[in-house]
Design a protein around this motif. Structure first.
Motif, PDB file in Angstrom:
ATOM      1  N   GLU A  20       0.835  -1.217   0.000  1.00  9.77           N
ATOM      2  CA  GLU A  20       0.000   0.000   0.000  1.00  9.77           C
ATOM      3  C   GLU A  20       0.863   1.258   0.000  1.00  9.77           C
ATOM      4  O   GLU A  20       0.655   2.187  -0.789  1.00  9.77           O
ATOM      5  CB  GLU A  20      -0.905  -0.020   1.237  1.00  9.77           C
ATOM      6  N   ASP A  21       1.846   1.307   0.886  1.00  7.84           N
ATOM      7  CA  ASP A  21       2.709   2.490   0.983  1.00  7.84           C
ATOM      8  C   ASP A  21       3.561   2.669  -0.270  1.00  7.84           C
ATOM      9  O   ASP A  21       3.842   3.795  -0.675  1.00  7.84           O
ATOM     10  CB  ASP A  21       3.605   2.393   2.224  1.00  7.84           C
ATOM     11  N   TYR A  22       3.961   1.561  -0.882  1.00  6.39           N
ATOM     12  CA  TYR A  22       4.775   1.648  -2.093  1.00  6.39           C
ATOM     13  C   TYR A  22       3.964   2.248  -3.241  1.00  6.39           C
ATOM     14  O   TYR A  22       4.449   3.125  -3.969  1.00  6.39           O
ATOM     15  CB  TYR A  22       5.312   0.277  -2.482  1.00  6.39           C
ATOM     16  N   LEU A  23       2.715   1.791  -3.382  1.00  2.06           N
ATOM     17  CA  LEU A  23       1.859   2.344  -4.426  1.00  2.06           C
ATOM     18  C   LEU A  23       1.613   3.835  -4.194  1.00  2.06           C
ATOM     19  O   LEU A  23       1.595   4.630  -5.129  1.00  2.06           O
ATOM     20  CB  LEU A  23       0.516   1.601  -4.484  1.00  2.06           C
ATOM     21  N   LYS A  24       1.461   4.202  -2.926  1.00  2.52           N
ATOM     22  CA  LYS A  24       1.177   5.602  -2.596  1.00  2.52           C
ATOM     23  C   LYS A  24       2.405   6.488  -2.786  1.00  2.52           C
ATOM     24  O   LYS A  24       2.330   7.519  -3.457  1.00  2.52           O
ATOM     25  CB  LYS A  24       0.687   5.699  -1.154  1.00  2.52           C
ATOM     26  N   PHE A  32       0.419  -6.874  -7.968  1.00  2.34           N
ATOM     27  CA  PHE A  32       1.224  -8.089  -8.012  1.00  2.34           C
ATOM     28  C   PHE A  32       2.642  -7.807  -7.510  1.00  2.34           C
ATOM     29  O   PHE A  32       3.221  -6.762  -7.798  1.00  2.34           O
ATOM     30  CB  PHE A  32       1.312  -8.617  -9.449  1.00  2.34           C
ATOM     31  N   VAL A  33       3.179  -8.749  -6.743  1.00  6.12           N
ATOM     32  CA  VAL A  33       4.580  -8.716  -6.349  1.00  6.12           C
ATOM     33  C   VAL A  33       5.218 -10.001  -6.848  1.00  6.12           C
ATOM     34  O   VAL A  33       4.777 -11.096  -6.494  1.00  6.12           O
ATOM     35  CB  VAL A  33       4.752  -8.587  -4.822  1.00  6.12           C
ATOM     36  N   ASN A  34       6.200  -9.849  -7.728  1.00  8.33           N
ATOM     37  CA  ASN A  34       6.858 -11.003  -8.361  1.00  8.33           C
ATOM     38  C   ASN A  34       5.849 -11.933  -9.026  1.00  8.33           C
ATOM     39  O   ASN A  34       5.953 -13.160  -8.969  1.00  8.33           O
ATOM     40  CB  ASN A  34       7.711 -11.754  -7.343  1.00  8.33           C
ATOM     41  N   GLY A  35       4.826 -11.301  -9.656  1.00  7.76           N
ATOM     42  CA  GLY A  35       3.857 -12.062 -10.437  1.00  7.76           C
ATOM     43  C   GLY A  35       2.679 -12.593  -9.670  1.00  7.76           C
ATOM     44  O   GLY A  35       1.768 -13.168 -10.269  1.00  7.76           O
ATOM     45  N   ARG A  36       2.651 -12.427  -8.344  1.00  4.47           N
ATOM     46  CA  ARG A  36       1.539 -12.957  -7.544  1.00  4.47           C
ATOM     47  C   ARG A  36       0.712 -11.826  -6.950  1.00  4.47           C
ATOM     48  O   ARG A  36       1.271 -10.838  -6.460  1.00  4.47           O
ATOM     49  CB  ARG A  36       2.075 -13.846  -6.415  1.00  4.47           C
ATOM     50  N   LYS A  88      -1.255  -4.984   2.890  1.00  4.94           N
ATOM     51  CA  LYS A  88      -0.272  -5.000   3.975  1.00  4.94           C
ATOM     52  C   LYS A  88       0.951  -5.845   3.661  1.00  4.94           C
ATOM     53  O   LYS A  88       1.882  -5.939   4.471  1.00  4.94           O
ATOM     54  CB  LYS A  88      -0.927  -5.522   5.261  1.00  4.94           C
ATOM     55  N   GLN A  89       0.966  -6.475   2.481  1.00  8.18           N
ATOM     56  CA  GLN A  89       2.096  -7.310   2.092  1.00  8.18           C
ATOM     57  C   GLN A  89       3.400  -6.509   2.139  1.00  8.18           C
ATOM     58  O   GLN A  89       3.489  -5.404   1.612  1.00  8.18           O
ATOM     59  CB  GLN A  89       1.880  -7.833   0.664  1.00  8.18           C
ATOM     60  N   ARG A  90       4.443  -7.044   2.795  1.00  5.01           N
ATOM     61  CA  ARG A  90       5.735  -6.357   2.853  1.00  5.01           C
ATOM     62  C   ARG A  90       6.525  -6.660   1.588  1.00  5.01           C
ATOM     63  O   ARG A  90       6.480  -7.784   1.060  1.00  5.01           O
ATOM     64  CB  ARG A  90       6.540  -6.824   4.077  1.00  5.01           C
TER      65      ARG A  90
END
Length: 307
Positions: A23-27, A47-51, A56-58
């Motif tokens: 969330e914070d990265y997108l923001k 998606f992170v690494n295709g998933r 809240k995913q780190r």
């Protein structure tokens, strides 16, 4: 909701952003608006690494973060055929010249015959489905430049310019009185603006309000009136009208902050130009709107009378 399967926006996470939430990265890094972040996570299109991941995913340095780019499938307002004066248009943005007496977009009980409705009709006639995204507003009776973004990512980039004060908006106003430069020789008014209690649509100078900065220069004095060019450092509701009234030079014809005039049926205020960095090319774009006929006629009457 239709998806554009070939449109993924991808970022490789720099080490300094490691251990942020998705969330914070997108923001903070990808500059995705709050509304679009909610939509993306809800529809599992982050998606992170295709998933697909939750908000809240780190993440860590070296990860690839990707978001789905949605194709517009709605205008957001009811399309209507009406006056659309295009000052500038390309694949990313469009700038319209708003006439007097028209809202920029639906508000309150007004859901039709706004600039947004007519722009939707313009796109519909061209066979394009583009959500209407105004970057800023003008009062109903203020004329001139209004900028719209054609995609959410362009809207986000342009909103960042607004926030950083790197998007410049220029105005012309005929104001009451003369000698304003004698009182404000630096051509700058710095007075906070706040709401008037019990009057939702009215503003006033208030030390507890939001910071507001208006710059201006004198163009011409015409008898007891003055033509000013103004530009905004902030964008508060009714900012120019409130500041001009506060310094004793209300905009001519302003029924809310001044007095009606026999010379013009509205406030003599025009958004004459806008300058911004193009959201795709990065090049500076400057668009200008000619002074409307009623303000030109008003000036001609003033000059003729006070010869």
């Amino acid at each position: 909701m239709k998806k554009n399967q070939n449109s993924l926006k991808k970022y490789i996470v720099a080490d300094k952003y490691g251990d942020m939430s998705a969330e914070d990265y997108l923001k903070s890094v990808m500059k995705v608006s709050s509304r679009n972040r909610q939509r993306l996570f809800r529809s599992k299109n982050v998606f992170v690494n295709g998933r697909p991941v939750h908000s809240k995913q780190r993440i860590k340095g070296g990860d690839m973060v990707a978001i789905r780019q949605f194709a517009d499938d709605t205008y957001g307002v009811k399309p209507q055929i009406g006056p659309v004066d295009v000052l500038y248009e390309d694949d990313a943005v469009i700038v319209l010249n708003k006439p007097a007496g028209m809202l920029v977009h639906p508000a309150g009980q007004t859901d039709s015959f706004t600039l947004a409705n007519f722009l939707a009709g313009y796109f519909q006639e061209k066979g394009q489905t583009i959500t209407i995204r105004p970057l800023h507003r003008l009062d109903r009776d203020t004329t001139g430049c209004v900028l719209f973004a054609k995609k959410p990512e362009y809207q986000t980039r342009l909103e960042a310019q607004l926030k950083a004060n790197t998007m410049h908006r220029f105005y012309q106003a005929i104001v009451m009185g003369t000698g304003i430069m004698e009182v404000y020789p630096d051509g700058c008014i710095r007075e906070n603006i706040g709401k008037v209690p019990g009057m939702a649509n009215r503003r006033r100078v208030d030390t507890k309000g939001q910071p507001a900065v208006t710059h201006f220069k004198l163009v011409e004095e015409m008898g007891p009136n003055t033509l000013l060019e103004l530009w905004l450092e902030t964008g508060r509701t009714h900012q120019i009208r409130v500041h001009m009234d506060y310094v004793g030079h209300p905009v001519l014809g302003d029924k809310m902050y001044g007095t009606p005039s026999r010379l013009i049926t509205r406030q003599a205020l025009h958004a004459s130009g806008i300058q911004f960095q193009h959201p795709v090319t990065g090049q500076m774009v400057e668009v200008n709107a000619p002074m409307p006929a009623d303000m030109q006629e008003c000036m001609e009457k003033l000059k003729s009378y006070w010869k």
